[in-house]
Scaffold this motif. Structure first.
Motif, PDB file in Angstrom:
ATOM      1  N   LYS A  67       0.820  -1.211   0.000  1.00  0.00           N
ATOM      2  CA  LYS A  67       0.000   0.000   0.000  1.00  0.00           C
ATOM      3  C   LYS A  67       0.858   1.267   0.000  1.00  0.00           C
ATOM      4  O   LYS A  67       0.531   2.243  -0.669  1.00  0.00           O
ATOM      5  N   VAL A  68       1.961   1.269   0.750  1.00  0.00           N
ATOM      6  CA  VAL A  68       2.785   2.482   0.826  1.00  0.00           C
ATOM      7  C   VAL A  68       3.691   2.624  -0.390  1.00  0.00           C
ATOM      8  O   VAL A  68       4.208   3.713  -0.663  1.00  0.00           O
ATOM      9  N   GLY A  69       3.912   1.542  -1.124  1.00  0.00           N
ATOM     10  CA  GLY A  69       4.679   1.611  -2.362  1.00  0.00           C
ATOM     11  C   GLY A  69       6.179   1.720  -2.164  1.00  0.00           C
ATOM     12  O   GLY A  69       6.682   1.733  -1.042  1.00  0.00           O
ATOM     13  N   SER A  70       6.881   1.813  -3.255  1.00  0.00           N
ATOM     14  CA  SER A  70       8.343   1.795  -3.220  1.00  0.00           C
ATOM     15  C   SER A  70       8.940   3.003  -2.519  1.00  0.00           C
ATOM     16  O   SER A  70      10.083   2.955  -2.039  1.00  0.00           O
ATOM     17  N   GLN A  71       8.196   4.089  -2.418  1.00  0.00           N
ATOM     18  CA  GLN A  71       8.688   5.269  -1.722  1.00  0.00           C
ATOM     19  C   GLN A  71       8.313   5.278  -0.247  1.00  0.00           C
ATOM     20  O   GLN A  71       8.696   6.190   0.486  1.00  0.00           O
ATOM     21  N   GLY A  72       7.602   4.264   0.170  1.00  0.00           N
ATOM     22  CA  GLY A  72       7.281   4.089   1.579  1.00  0.00           C
ATOM     23  C   GLY A  72       8.111   2.964   2.158  1.00  0.00           C
ATOM     24  O   GLY A  72       8.916   2.344   1.458  1.00  0.00           O
ATOM     25  N   SER A  73       7.942   2.687   3.445  1.00  0.00           N
ATOM     26  CA  SER A  73       8.717   1.625   4.087  1.00  0.00           C
ATOM     27  C   SER A  73       7.938   1.041   5.250  1.00  0.00           C
ATOM     28  O   SER A  73       7.083   1.706   5.843  1.00  0.00           O
ATOM     29  N   VAL A  74       8.258  -0.216   5.562  1.00  0.00           N
ATOM     30  CA  VAL A  74       7.607  -0.906   6.675  1.00  0.00           C
ATOM     31  C   VAL A  74       8.663  -1.626   7.498  1.00  0.00           C
ATOM     32  O   VAL A  74       9.540  -2.294   6.945  1.00  0.00           O
ATOM     33  N   VAL A  75       8.568  -1.489   8.814  1.00  0.00           N
ATOM     34  CA  VAL A  75       9.390  -2.265   9.743  1.00  0.00           C
ATOM     35  C   VAL A  75       8.441  -3.106  10.580  1.00  0.00           C
ATOM     36  O   VAL A  75       7.525  -2.577  11.221  1.00  0.00           O
ATOM     37  N   GLY A  76       8.626  -4.420  10.559  1.00  0.00           N
ATOM     38  CA  GLY A  76       7.817  -5.321  11.359  1.00  0.00           C
ATOM     39  C   GLY A  76       8.645  -5.902  12.483  1.00  0.00           C
ATOM     40  O   GLY A  76       9.757  -6.399  12.248  1.00  0.00           O
ATOM     41  N   VAL A  77       8.144  -5.849  13.721  1.00  0.00           N
ATOM     42  CA  VAL A  77       8.875  -6.385  14.872  1.00  0.00           C
ATOM     43  C   VAL A  77       8.059  -7.475  15.553  1.00  0.00           C
ATOM     44  O   VAL A  77       6.832  -7.438  15.567  1.00  0.00           O
ATOM     45  N   ASP A  78       8.769  -8.441  16.122  1.00  0.00           N
ATOM     46  CA  ASP A  78       8.100  -9.539  16.809  1.00  0.00           C
ATOM     47  C   ASP A  78       9.070 -10.217  17.758  1.00  0.00           C
ATOM     48  O   ASP A  78      10.292 -10.173  17.561  1.00  0.00           O
ATOM     49  N   LEU A  79       8.510 -10.892  18.785  1.00  0.00           N
ATOM     50  CA  LEU A  79       9.307 -11.656  19.748  1.00  0.00           C
ATOM     51  C   LEU A  79       9.735 -13.013  19.219  1.00  0.00           C
ATOM     52  O   LEU A  79      10.712 -13.594  19.693  1.00  0.00           O
ATOM     53  N   SER A  80       8.983 -13.537  18.265  1.00  0.00           N
ATOM     54  CA  SER A  80       9.173 -14.908  17.806  1.00  0.00           C
ATOM     55  C   SER A  80      10.070 -14.969  16.577  1.00  0.00           C
ATOM     56  O   SER A  80       9.700 -14.491  15.503  1.00  0.00           O
ATOM     57  N   SER A  81      11.225 -15.577  16.713  1.00  0.00           N
ATOM     58  CA  SER A  81      12.156 -15.689  15.584  1.00  0.00           C
ATOM     59  C   SER A  81      11.598 -16.575  14.483  1.00  0.00           C
ATOM     60  O   SER A  81      11.813 -16.325  13.291  1.00  0.00           O
ATOM     61  N   LYS A  82      10.857 -17.608  14.862  1.00  0.00           N
ATOM     62  CA  LYS A  82      10.321 -18.518  13.851  1.00  0.00           C
ATOM     63  C   LYS A  82       9.171 -17.884  13.074  1.00  0.00           C
ATOM     64  O   LYS A  82       8.999 -18.157  11.878  1.00  0.00           O
ATOM     65  N   MET A  83       8.396 -17.044  13.721  1.00  0.00           N
ATOM     66  CA  MET A  83       7.356 -16.307  12.993  1.00  0.00           C
ATOM     67  C   MET A  83       8.013 -15.365  11.993  1.00  0.00           C
ATOM     68  O   MET A  83       7.568 -15.237  10.844  1.00  0.00           O
ATOM     69  N   LEU A  84       9.087 -14.712  12.413  1.00  0.00           N
ATOM     70  CA  LEU A  84       9.786 -13.795  11.518  1.00  0.00           C
ATOM     71  C   LEU A  84      10.435 -14.525  10.352  1.00  0.00           C
ATOM     72  O   LEU A  84      10.516 -13.985   9.244  1.00  0.00           O
ATOM     73  N   ASN A  85      10.897 -15.757  10.587  1.00  0.00           N
ATOM     74  CA  ASN A  85      11.450 -16.545   9.474  1.00  0.00           C
ATOM     75  C   ASN A  85      10.392 -16.778   8.407  1.00  0.00           C
ATOM     76  O   ASN A  85      10.678 -16.721   7.197  1.00  0.00           O
ATOM     77  N   GLN A  86       9.159 -17.047   8.843  1.00  0.00           N
ATOM     78  CA  GLN A  86       8.056 -17.222   7.900  1.00  0.00           C
ATOM     79  C   GLN A  86       7.820 -15.922   7.122  1.00  0.00           C
ATOM     80  O   GLN A  86       7.619 -15.931   5.897  1.00  0.00           O
ATOM     81  N   ALA A  87       7.851 -14.801   7.836  1.00  0.00           N
ATOM     82  CA  ALA A  87       7.618 -13.507   7.197  1.00  0.00           C
ATOM     83  C   ALA A  87       8.696 -13.203   6.165  1.00  0.00           C
ATOM     84  O   ALA A  87       8.402 -12.750   5.047  1.00  0.00           O
TER      85      ALA A  87
END
Length: 292
Positions: A67-87
């Motif tokens: 939605k924010v496009g190439s001129q936007g950015s997203v940082v996703g944070v989480d406690l679970s390393s395995k969930m982040l591996n999926q992401a």
């Protein structure tokens, strides 16, 4: 970027729980629905910088990145390393370049002041221990005029938990001391205290009838199983004798029976979407309630 976190027992139990569920987490449609509603209410747009708290397998973060496009950015944070591996695997597969994921505790983030346009938090806020302090830190990360959108179940949601909490209270045992925000008024007050203005509460009802077995399963998942929630009551529960536990369980099941109908037990899944804004010096603040 840390490869591990120094977590207390409560946070570690949360991380472990989501690690175990990481491979099947995306099979559930309920959590995706929450993300979609939160994104719709937030009205994130192109070129914005967005922080996604409790990103999990990245469902919301990826939708936001598109939605924010190439001129936007997203940082996703989480406690679970395995969930982040999926992401990260998802992002690699679809070749998104405006998104990154970080292993982090949402209550101990250390970003610069005024670096995000939006903070989003779906399926995570109930796990936050110190909600007021954490909201104030998220407020600090927002640019003037920046916005926040947070999902949380209402205090009447999940009948098994609600009934169990009430029964345990009669035995001076507190369940979920930090998980529920309480009433809509308490929710508004919390966000206002953190500094947010233009606060709106969007309310939706996703309730359904469930079986007695499903409702009573909360006893095992909260009292007997070693989950993050049971850690919060483990000290009190450990003081109970087997006879006392059997008595409490019987009271819990009897209370559920009183709610049984031909269709089943009504599971009130009232869901709140809290929207707020960091004041902009050039914009007058207001206080809204658009509950629906």
């Amino acid at each position: 970027m840390p490869s591990s976190l120094n977590l207390d027992s409560y946070k570690q139990a949360i991380a472990d729980s989501y690690d175990r569920r990481s491979s099947t987490y995306d099979e559930g449609e309920w959590r995706k629905l929450i993300c979609e509603h939160l994104l719709s209410y937030s009205q994130v747009h192109k070129r914005q910088a967005v922080l996604d708290i409790g990103t999990g397998t990245g469902y919301l973060a990826i939708a936001v990145a598109k939605k924010v496009g190439s001129q936007g950015s997203v940082v996703g944070v989480d406690l679970s390393s395995k969930m982040l591996n999926q992401a990260r695997s998802k992002v690699k597969e679809i070749k998104l370049s405006n998104i990154q994921f970080q292993l982090a505790d949402a209550e101990k983030l250390d970003y610069q002041d005024a670096c995000f346009d939006y903070v989003l938090c779906a399926n995570t806020f109930p796990w936050i221990s110190d909600k007021e302090t954490t909201l104030k830190s998220w407020y600090r990360f927002l640019k003037p005029g920046g916005r926040i959108a947070v999902h949380t179940p209402a205090d009447t949601a999940y009948v098994g938990s609600v009934v169990l909490r009430r029964v345990l209270a009669t035995h001076n045992i507190e369940l979920e001391p930090s998980n529920r925000l309480g009433s809509i008024e308490q929710c508004k007050e919390l966000f206002a205290t953190a500094g947010f203005r233009n606060i709106e509460i969007k309310q939706e009802q996703h309730g359904r009838y469930i079986s007695f077995e499903s409702a009573s399963a909360y006893w095992k998942s909260i009292v007997e199983a070693p989950t993050a929630l049971s850690l919060k009551i483990s000290d009190d529960i450990s003081q109970c004798s087997p006879t006392q536990l059997a008595e409490i369980k019987s009271e819990f099941e009897a209370a559920l029976v009183t709610q049984q109908t031909e269709e089943g037990i009504w599971d009130n899944l009232t869901t709140l979407y809290v929207l707020g804004q960091k004041p902009d010096v050039n914009q007058p603040s207001s206080y809204k309630d658009e509950s629906q």
